[in-house]
Motif scaffolding. Structure first.
Motif, PDB file in Angstrom:
ATOM      1  N   THR A  20       0.837  -1.193   0.000  1.00 12.58           N
ATOM      2  CA  THR A  20       0.000   0.000   0.000  1.00 12.58           C
ATOM      3  C   THR A  20       0.875   1.247   0.000  1.00 12.58           C
ATOM      4  N   GLN A  21       0.239   2.391  -0.168  1.00 11.26           N
ATOM      5  CA  GLN A  21       0.977   3.661  -0.110  1.00 11.26           C
ATOM      6  C   GLN A  21       1.521   3.921   1.297  1.00 11.26           C
ATOM      7  N   PRO A  55      -4.868  -5.437  10.250  1.00 16.10           N
ATOM      8  CA  PRO A  55      -4.617  -4.674  11.472  1.00 16.10           C
ATOM      9  C   PRO A  55      -5.586  -3.494  11.594  1.00 16.10           C
ATOM     10  N   GLU A  56      -5.693  -2.969  12.797  1.00 19.58           N
ATOM     11  CA  GLU A  56      -6.585  -1.833  13.030  1.00 19.58           C
ATOM     12  C   GLU A  56      -6.151  -0.605  12.225  1.00 19.58           C
ATOM     13  N   ALA A  57      -4.857  -0.463  12.016  1.00 21.70           N
ATOM     14  CA  ALA A  57      -4.343   0.656  11.211  1.00 21.70           C
ATOM     15  C   ALA A  57      -3.116   0.167  10.448  1.00 21.70           C
ATOM     16  N   PRO A  58      -2.945   0.585   9.232  1.00 28.68           N
ATOM     17  CA  PRO A  58      -3.852   1.446   8.476  1.00 28.68           C
ATOM     18  C   PRO A  58      -5.020   0.637   7.924  1.00 28.68           C
ATOM     19  N   GLN A  62     -11.166   0.607  -0.638  1.00 30.95           N
ATOM     20  CA  GLN A  62     -11.447  -0.246  -1.791  1.00 30.95           C
ATOM     21  C   GLN A  62     -10.470   0.108  -2.894  1.00 30.95           C
ATOM     22  N   ASP A  63      -9.728  -0.896  -3.359  1.00 27.15           N
ATOM     23  CA  ASP A  63      -8.718  -0.668  -4.386  1.00 27.15           C
ATOM     24  C   ASP A  63      -8.169  -2.013  -4.840  1.00 27.15           C
ATOM     25  N   THR A  64      -7.410  -1.970  -5.903  1.00 26.60           N
ATOM     26  CA  THR A  64      -6.683  -3.155  -6.348  1.00 26.60           C
ATOM     27  C   THR A  64      -5.292  -3.102  -5.729  1.00 26.60           C
ATOM     28  N   TYR A  65      -4.926  -4.173  -5.046  1.00 32.69           N
ATOM     29  CA  TYR A  65      -3.646  -4.235  -4.337  1.00 32.69           C
ATOM     30  C   TYR A  65      -2.789  -5.363  -4.885  1.00 32.69           C
ATOM     31  N   THR A  66      -1.493  -5.154  -4.843  1.00 33.37           N
ATOM     32  CA  THR A  66      -0.540  -6.229  -5.091  1.00 33.37           C
ATOM     33  C   THR A  66      -0.322  -6.915  -3.759  1.00 33.37           C
ATOM     34  N   LEU A  67      -0.537  -8.247  -3.757  1.00 37.17           N
ATOM     35  CA  LEU A  67      -0.369  -9.036  -2.534  1.00 37.17           C
ATOM     36  C   LEU A  67       0.673 -10.115  -2.780  1.00 37.17           C
ATOM     37  N   ASP A  68       1.478 -10.379  -1.776  1.00 41.83           N
ATOM     38  CA  ASP A  68       2.457 -11.463  -1.839  1.00 41.83           C
ATOM     39  C   ASP A  68       2.059 -12.550  -0.853  1.00 41.83           C
ATOM     40  N   HIS A  69       2.251 -13.803  -1.307  1.00 41.74           N
ATOM     41  CA  HIS A  69       1.946 -14.966  -0.478  1.00 41.74           C
ATOM     42  C   HIS A  69       3.032 -16.006  -0.714  1.00 41.74           C
TER      43      HIS A  69
END
Length: 99
Positions: A20-21, A55-58, A62-69
């Motif tokens: 995320t940013q 987590p509670e923050a941040p 709604q957006d498209t995110y790059t996720l690693d697994h």
């Protein structure tokens, strides 16, 4: 590569890192559920949804995110904030839907 239910379902309980940013955010896949096929022709995959906690923050918008697994590698999925569980109202939840 198209996301399919079986490998993602096997990842329930494991951690994903969303880029995320605000920096990396750790999410946990808590549910993978197939949806009704309705009148979908046979060549189409069965729709499914994924539910993550974070987590509670941040809090993620709604957006498209790059996720690693660790097993699935790097994916790009749209995540949508959903209502919190009444048993844990401070735990953000996010859904990804695949049709």
């Amino acid at each position: 590569m198209s996301t399919t239910f079986e490998p993602v379902h096997a990842a329930v309980g494991s951690q994903f890192v969303a880029h995320t940013q605000q920096g990396p955010v750790e999410l946990v896949l808590v549910e993978a559920q197939e949806r009704p096929r309705g009148h979908l022709p046979e060549p189409f995959r069965t729709p499914f949804s994924l539910l993550f906690t974070g987590p509670e923050a941040p809090r993620l918008a709604q957006d498209t995110y790059t996720l690693d697994h660790a097993q699935l590698g790097r994916v790009q999925w749209m995540l949508v904030p959903v209502m919190p569980d009444t048993r844990a109202p401070n735990v953000p939840r996010y859904e990804a839907v695949f049709g």
